[in-house]
Design a protein around this motif. Structure first.
Motif, PDB file in Angstrom:
ATOM      1  N   UNK A  69       0.832  -1.192   0.000  1.00  7.62           N
ATOM      2  CA  UNK A  69       0.000   0.000   0.000  1.00  7.62           C
ATOM      3  C   UNK A  69       0.870   1.246   0.000  1.00  7.62           C
ATOM      4  N   UNK A  70       0.447   2.255  -0.766  1.00  8.89           N
ATOM      5  CA  UNK A  70       1.139   3.537  -0.775  1.00  8.89           C
ATOM      6  C   UNK A  70       0.700   4.414   0.393  1.00  8.89           C
ATOM      7  N   UNK A  71      -0.353   3.994   1.083  1.00  9.39           N
ATOM      8  CA  UNK A  71      -0.888   4.798   2.169  1.00  9.39           C
ATOM      9  C   UNK A  71      -0.100   4.657   3.457  1.00  9.39           C
ATOM     10  N   UNK A  72      -0.564   5.331   4.483  1.00  5.12           N
ATOM     11  CA  UNK A  72       0.048   5.254   5.797  1.00  5.12           C
ATOM     12  C   UNK A  72      -0.235   3.885   6.408  1.00  5.12           C
ATOM     13  N   UNK A  73       0.551   3.461   7.410  1.00 10.03           N
ATOM     14  CA  UNK A  73       0.284   2.177   8.065  1.00 10.03           C
ATOM     15  C   UNK A  73      -1.158   2.101   8.571  1.00 10.03           C
ATOM     16  N   UNK A  74      -1.853   1.059   8.187  1.00 14.33           N
ATOM     17  CA  UNK A  74      -3.230   0.871   8.617  1.00 14.33           C
ATOM     18  C   UNK A  74      -4.269   1.540   7.747  1.00 14.33           C
ATOM     19  N   UNK A  75      -3.846   2.407   6.826  1.00 11.50           N
ATOM     20  CA  UNK A  75      -4.813   3.151   6.013  1.00 11.50           C
ATOM     21  C   UNK A  75      -5.590   2.236   5.073  1.00 11.50           C
ATOM     22  N   UNK A  76      -4.890   1.296   4.426  1.00 10.60           N
ATOM     23  CA  UNK A  76      -5.561   0.372   3.519  1.00 10.60           C
ATOM     24  C   UNK A  76      -6.584  -0.476   4.269  1.00 10.60           C
ATOM     25  N   UNK A  77      -6.202  -1.009   5.436  1.00 10.47           N
ATOM     26  CA  UNK A  77      -7.109  -1.848   6.212  1.00 10.47           C
ATOM     27  C   UNK A  77      -8.365  -1.084   6.618  1.00 10.47           C
ATOM     28  N   UNK A  85      -4.119   3.642  -4.131  1.00 11.24           N
ATOM     29  CA  UNK A  85      -3.432   3.206  -2.918  1.00 11.24           C
ATOM     30  C   UNK A  85      -2.543   1.989  -3.154  1.00 11.24           C
ATOM     31  N   UNK A  86      -2.854   1.208  -4.182  1.00  7.94           N
ATOM     32  CA  UNK A  86      -2.128  -0.037  -4.430  1.00  7.94           C
ATOM     33  C   UNK A  86      -0.768   0.252  -5.048  1.00  7.94           C
ATOM     34  N   UNK A  87       0.269  -0.343  -4.482  1.00  8.99           N
ATOM     35  CA  UNK A  87       1.629  -0.187  -4.986  1.00  8.99           C
ATOM     36  C   UNK A  87       2.002  -1.445  -5.760  1.00  8.99           C
ATOM     37  N   UNK A  88       2.244  -1.313  -7.044  1.00  4.59           N
ATOM     38  CA  UNK A  88       2.566  -2.471  -7.870  1.00  4.59           C
ATOM     39  C   UNK A  88       1.344  -2.997  -8.596  1.00  4.59           C
ATOM     40  N   UNK A  89       1.551  -4.053  -9.368  1.00  7.46           N
ATOM     41  CA  UNK A  89       0.477  -4.649 -10.163  1.00  7.46           C
ATOM     42  C   UNK A  89      -0.194  -5.777  -9.389  1.00  7.46           C
ATOM     43  N   UNK A  90      -1.509  -5.702  -9.168  1.00  5.10           N
ATOM     44  CA  UNK A  90      -2.198  -6.790  -8.459  1.00  5.10           C
ATOM     45  C   UNK A  90      -2.124  -8.093  -9.253  1.00  5.10           C
ATOM     46  N   UNK A  91      -2.149  -9.208  -8.535  1.00  2.00           N
ATOM     47  CA  UNK A  91      -2.207 -10.531  -9.152  1.00  2.00           C
ATOM     48  C   UNK A  91      -3.539 -11.166  -8.791  1.00  2.00           C
ATOM     49  N   UNK A  92      -4.159 -11.824  -9.768  1.00  2.00           N
ATOM     50  CA  UNK A  92      -5.494 -12.371  -9.540  1.00  2.00           C
ATOM     51  C   UNK A  92      -5.571 -13.833  -9.934  1.00  2.00           C
ATOM     52  N   UNK A  93      -6.423 -14.575  -9.244  1.00  2.00           N
ATOM     53  CA  UNK A  93      -6.696 -15.975  -9.547  1.00  2.00           C
ATOM     54  C   UNK A  93      -8.166 -16.252  -9.299  1.00  2.00           C
TER      55      UNK A  93
END
Length: 211
Positions: free
Chosen positions: A12-20, A87-95
């Motif tokens: 996450x690019x956000x602050x600690x706990x921000x994504x949650x 907020x997402x850092x990088x490319x998500x992976x999906x299945x």
């Protein structure tokens, strides 16, 4: 045939706990108001890549065709998705994962606050590892008190073909696993057979953000 769309975010690019907090207080309530069965997990102890897991139930692949329209039909949905993407850092992976060997105990995410998720591929011919897990490992482990499930990839991007999910109530539960799984000769036998079949193993211990 119930399946789960699993999406993994690297960081996450956000602050600690921000994504949650965002997922728990904003995204999950909105998705559920639109008819989705969704859960969000954060890594507690990491053995591979990945920090966040977003799980969405799907009855079939055709469900995916309707998701953009359902979620993006309202301005609120578009704004929430835009914020998540930023907020997402990088490319998500999906299945797309389908449970095998569920029997009378299908997966219920809210049965435990944490899950140990282990992904792997097989060294053997197609179906041999699945048969070993479904016919030997799952019945024995469940008899010994484990909440355990096997998910098989239906469609994935750079992921493992099989996933073993084990419910965890607290960190102390992990101390008992060896005793429960290996105390009897048969348990040790099927575990040794399983280990010999695996390759490309990765694992995470994840916590439900709503637990």
């Amino acid at each position: 045939m119930k399946m789960w769309h699993f999406e993994k975010f690297q960081a996450s690019k956000g602050k600690p706990g921000e994504m949650e907090t965002f997922m728990r207080d904003k995204m999950l309530p909105y998705f559920r108001s639109r008819g989705f069965n969704v859960h969000f997990f954060v890594t507690q102890h990491e053995l591979g890549q990945g920090e966040f897991f977003f799980a969405t139930e799907a009855a079939s692949f055709s469900d995916l065709d309707n998701w953009p329209e359902i979620v993006g039909a309202e301005t609120e949905g578009v704004e929430l998705l835009t914020r998540l993407v930023n907020m997402v850092d990088g490319t998500p992976q999906a299945s797309m994962l389908r449970e095998i060997g569920a029997g009378s105990t299908p997966l219920q995410w809210d049965s435990h606050p944490m899950w140990h998720i282990e992904g792997f591929n097989s060294k053997l011919n197609t179906g041999e590892l699945e048969t070993h897990l479904v016919e030997k490992c799952l019945p024995y482990w469940r008899e010994r008190g484990f909440t355990v499930h096997v998910m098989q990839s239906q469609l994935g991007f750079g992921e493992r073909s099989l996933w073993l999910l084990t419910g965890v109530d607290h960190f102390g539960s992990l101390d008992k696993w060896s005793e429960l799984a290996l105390a009897e000769p048969y348990g040790e036998q099927i575990m040794n057979e399983l280990v010999a079949m695996l390759r490309d193993k990765v694992g995470n211990l994840v916590r439900d953000v709503e637990a």
